[in-house]
Design a protein around this motif. Structure first.
Motif, PDB file in Angstrom:
ATOM      1  N   MET A 132      33.233 -39.363  16.689  1.00  0.00           N
ATOM      2  CA  MET A 132      31.960 -39.608  15.999  1.00  0.00           C
ATOM      3  C   MET A 132      31.896 -38.790  14.712  1.00  0.00           C
ATOM      4  O   MET A 132      32.330 -37.644  14.669  1.00  0.00           O
ATOM      5  N   SER A 133      31.344 -39.386  13.651  1.00  0.00           N
ATOM      6  CA  SER A 133      31.143 -38.660  12.401  1.00  0.00           C
ATOM      7  C   SER A 133      30.157 -37.514  12.614  1.00  0.00           C
ATOM      8  O   SER A 133      29.236 -37.604  13.428  1.00  0.00           O
ATOM      9  N   LEU A 134      30.372 -36.424  11.888  1.00  0.00           N
ATOM     10  CA  LEU A 134      29.409 -35.320  11.920  1.00  0.00           C
ATOM     11  C   LEU A 134      28.125 -35.723  11.200  1.00  0.00           C
ATOM     12  O   LEU A 134      27.024 -35.405  11.647  1.00  0.00           O
ATOM     13  N   ILE A 135      28.297 -36.409  10.078  1.00  0.00           N
ATOM     14  CA  ILE A 135      27.171 -36.908   9.281  1.00  0.00           C
ATOM     15  C   ILE A 135      27.445 -38.362   8.945  1.00  0.00           C
ATOM     16  O   ILE A 135      28.551 -38.714   8.518  1.00  0.00           O
ATOM     17  N   ASN A 136      26.448 -39.209   9.141  1.00  0.00           N
ATOM     18  CA  ASN A 136      26.588 -40.625   8.797  1.00  0.00           C
ATOM     19  C   ASN A 136      25.345 -41.066   8.025  1.00  0.00           C
ATOM     20  O   ASN A 136      24.230 -41.038   8.556  1.00  0.00           O
ATOM     21  N   VAL A 137      25.533 -41.409   6.775  1.00  0.00           N
ATOM     22  CA  VAL A 137      24.446 -41.856   5.905  1.00  0.00           C
ATOM     23  C   VAL A 137      24.634 -43.350   5.660  1.00  0.00           C
ATOM     24  O   VAL A 137      25.726 -43.790   5.287  1.00  0.00           O
ATOM     25  N   LYS A 138      23.571 -44.121   5.876  1.00  0.00           N
ATOM     26  CA  LYS A 138      23.682 -45.572   5.744  1.00  0.00           C
ATOM     27  C   LYS A 138      22.534 -46.131   4.914  1.00  0.00           C
ATOM     28  O   LYS A 138      21.369 -45.893   5.206  1.00  0.00           O
ATOM     29  N   ASN A 139      22.894 -46.852   3.844  1.00  0.00           N
ATOM     30  CA  ASN A 139      21.919 -47.542   2.983  1.00  0.00           C
ATOM     31  C   ASN A 139      20.798 -46.612   2.513  1.00  0.00           C
ATOM     32  O   ASN A 139      19.631 -47.008   2.453  1.00  0.00           O
ATOM     33  N   LEU A 140      21.156 -45.388   2.158  1.00  0.00           N
ATOM     34  CA  LEU A 140      20.149 -44.394   1.774  1.00  0.00           C
ATOM     35  C   LEU A 140      19.643 -44.634   0.354  1.00  0.00           C
ATOM     36  O   LEU A 140      20.427 -44.772  -0.588  1.00  0.00           O
ATOM     37  N   SER A 141      18.331 -44.669   0.208  1.00  0.00           N
ATOM     38  CA  SER A 141      17.691 -44.684  -1.108  1.00  0.00           C
ATOM     39  C   SER A 141      16.690 -43.545  -1.166  1.00  0.00           C
ATOM     40  O   SER A 141      15.997 -43.256  -0.185  1.00  0.00           O
ATOM     41  N   VAL A 142      16.652 -42.876  -2.310  1.00  0.00           N
ATOM     42  CA  VAL A 142      15.733 -41.763  -2.530  1.00  0.00           C
ATOM     43  C   VAL A 142      15.000 -42.010  -3.841  1.00  0.00           C
ATOM     44  O   VAL A 142      15.622 -42.361  -4.853  1.00  0.00           O
ATOM     45  N   ALA A 143      13.683 -41.850  -3.816  1.00  0.00           N
ATOM     46  CA  ALA A 143      12.873 -42.058  -5.015  1.00  0.00           C
ATOM     47  C   ALA A 143      11.884 -40.922  -5.171  1.00  0.00           C
ATOM     48  O   ALA A 143      11.400 -40.347  -4.186  1.00  0.00           O
ATOM     49  N   TYR A 144      11.616 -40.578  -6.417  1.00  0.00           N
ATOM     50  CA  TYR A 144      10.560 -39.637  -6.757  1.00  0.00           C
ATOM     51  C   TYR A 144       9.535 -40.410  -7.578  1.00  0.00           C
ATOM     52  O   TYR A 144       9.749 -40.686  -8.753  1.00  0.00           O
ATOM     53  N   GLY A 145       8.442 -40.805  -6.923  1.00  0.00           N
ATOM     54  CA  GLY A 145       7.482 -41.680  -7.576  1.00  0.00           C
ATOM     55  C   GLY A 145       8.128 -43.025  -7.834  1.00  0.00           C
ATOM     56  O   GLY A 145       8.706 -43.641  -6.941  1.00  0.00           O
ATOM     57  N   ALA A 146       8.058 -43.461  -9.086  1.00  0.00           N
ATOM     58  CA  ALA A 146       8.643 -44.755  -9.442  1.00  0.00           C
ATOM     59  C   ALA A 146      10.117 -44.657  -9.811  1.00  0.00           C
ATOM     60  O   ALA A 146      10.767 -45.666 -10.082  1.00  0.00           O
ATOM     61  N   ASN A 147      10.642 -43.434  -9.807  1.00  0.00           N
ATOM     62  CA  ASN A 147      12.026 -43.214 -10.233  1.00  0.00           C
ATOM     63  C   ASN A 147      12.965 -43.186  -9.024  1.00  0.00           C
ATOM     64  O   ASN A 147      12.932 -42.257  -8.215  1.00  0.00           O
ATOM     65  N   THR A 148      13.797 -44.215  -8.882  1.00  0.00           N
ATOM     66  CA  THR A 148      14.782 -44.269  -7.802  1.00  0.00           C
ATOM     67  C   THR A 148      16.045 -43.558  -8.266  1.00  0.00           C
ATOM     68  O   THR A 148      16.683 -43.967  -9.236  1.00  0.00           O
ATOM     69  N   VAL A 149      16.405 -42.475  -7.564  1.00  0.00           N
ATOM     70  CA  VAL A 149      17.570 -41.685  -7.975  1.00  0.00           C
ATOM     71  C   VAL A 149      18.811 -42.028  -7.162  1.00  0.00           C
ATOM     72  O   VAL A 149      19.934 -41.793  -7.619  1.00  0.00           O
ATOM     73  N   LEU A 150      18.631 -42.574  -5.958  1.00  0.00           N
ATOM     74  CA  LEU A 150      19.755 -43.015  -5.142  1.00  0.00           C
ATOM     75  C   LEU A 150      19.439 -44.391  -4.582  1.00  0.00           C
ATOM     76  O   LEU A 150      18.319 -44.631  -4.130  1.00  0.00           O
ATOM     77  N   HIS A 151      20.442 -45.268  -4.586  1.00  0.00           N
ATOM     78  CA  HIS A 151      20.207 -46.638  -4.136  1.00  0.00           C
ATOM     79  C   HIS A 151      21.331 -47.066  -3.204  1.00  0.00           C
ATOM     80  O   HIS A 151      22.501 -47.124  -3.592  1.00  0.00           O
ATOM     81  N   ASN A 152      20.991 -47.334  -1.944  1.00  0.00           N
ATOM     82  CA  ASN A 152      21.924 -47.895  -0.954  1.00  0.00           C
ATOM     83  C   ASN A 152      23.237 -47.108  -0.860  1.00  0.00           C
ATOM     84  O   ASN A 152      24.331 -47.666  -0.981  1.00  0.00           O
ATOM     85  N   VAL A 153      23.101 -45.801  -0.636  1.00  0.00           N
ATOM     86  CA  VAL A 153      24.278 -44.932  -0.544  1.00  0.00           C
ATOM     87  C   VAL A 153      24.760 -44.856   0.906  1.00  0.00           C
ATOM     88  O   VAL A 153      23.975 -44.615   1.823  1.00  0.00           O
ATOM     89  N   ASP A 154      26.060 -45.055   1.107  1.00  0.00           N
ATOM     90  CA  ASP A 154      26.709 -44.852   2.395  1.00  0.00           C
ATOM     91  C   ASP A 154      27.652 -43.658   2.280  1.00  0.00           C
ATOM     92  O   ASP A 154      28.353 -43.493   1.268  1.00  0.00           O
TER      93      ASP A 154
END
Length: 245
Positions: A1-23
């Motif tokens: 098993m992976s120690l960390i698994n990130v799937k389709n991660l998006s991060v936004a600050y207000g209207a500003n999306t800084v990460l989009h669909n990160v795996d």
């Protein structure tokens, strides 16, 4: 098993999306380096992993019981504050002096236990931050541009220590770095980030990827010219990702 698994991660600050669909995934014992230009979302990704930033969407799964050690980009301590390395390392956890000493030895600075924090050089200070992150035996070390402000020899020495930490403790390492000429040889995998994952894979393959070259050119401190593929990798191809529309 992976120690960390990130799937389709998006991060936004207000209207500003800084990460989009990160795996992203991190396996036991591997060193993975995230590279990307300023504003590409590298720090936001680490902050999401440690729970300091709430994702807009996607999911982050950590292995049950995972212990994470975190080395920040910088930490400001009042230079007039009389605090020893030992006291600094015990500020938040009631760890023993023996554990403090063992962590300092793993970080490559065994003689600093009684030294005043205000008297440390930049390189020594970062090693103490590394020791503090190691003190509870983490499964994963997260480093956010931990050599910022150090000169090139100091940075190279720090990354050699990181390789030694992985060798001696078996912990996995996920780090952000802008020093491409150093991290290319220290990493098992490289992830090129610019709001999304542009490409990822073995260092030599990523270094020749068009997406990488578009961001960093072909003269990034010798990363492309000096990297030598000195051991076999399972990765024959970088994984390329289309930019978000």
């Amino acid at each position: 098993m992976s120690l960390i698994n990130v799937k389709n991660l998006s991060v936004a600050y207000g209207a500003n999306t800084v990460l989009h669909n990160v795996d992203l995934h991190l396996q036991p014992g591997e060193i993975v380096t995230i590279v990307g230009p300023n504003g590409s979302g590298k720090t936001s990704l680490l902050r999401a992993i440690i729970g300091a930033t709430k994702p807009a969407s996607g999911e982050i799964t950590l292995k049950r019981g995972l212990k994470i050690g975190y080395v920040p980009q910088r930490l400001h301590i009042d230079q007039t504050l009389p605090i020893t390395v030992e006291r600094f390392m015990r500020l938040t956890d009631p760890v023993s002096q023996a554990n403090c000493q063992a962590a300092l030895e793993t970080a490559g600075v065994p003689d600093l236990l009684k030294r005043q924090m205000s008297l440390l050089s930049g390189g020594q200070f970062q090693r103490v931050l590394l020791a503090r992150a190691l003190i509870n035996g983490p499964d994963v070390l997260l480093l956010d541009e931990a050599t910022q402000g150090l000169d090139q020899p100091g940075s190279a020495a720090f990354y050699r220590q990181i390789e030694a930490v992985r060798r001696d403790t078996g912990c996995a390492i996920l780090m952000i770095s802008h020093e491409l000429h150093v991290v290319m040889s220290a990493s098992d995998r490289v992830i090129c980030l610019n709001g999304h994952v542009c490409c990822e894979g073995a260092p030599a393959v990523v270094a020749s990827a068009p997406e990488y070259r578009a961001l960093f050119g072909t003269g990034t401190g010798g990363a492309l010219a000096l990297y030598r593929h000195d051991h076999d990798h399972d990765h024959d191809h970088a994984h390329h990702h289309e930019a978000a529309e």
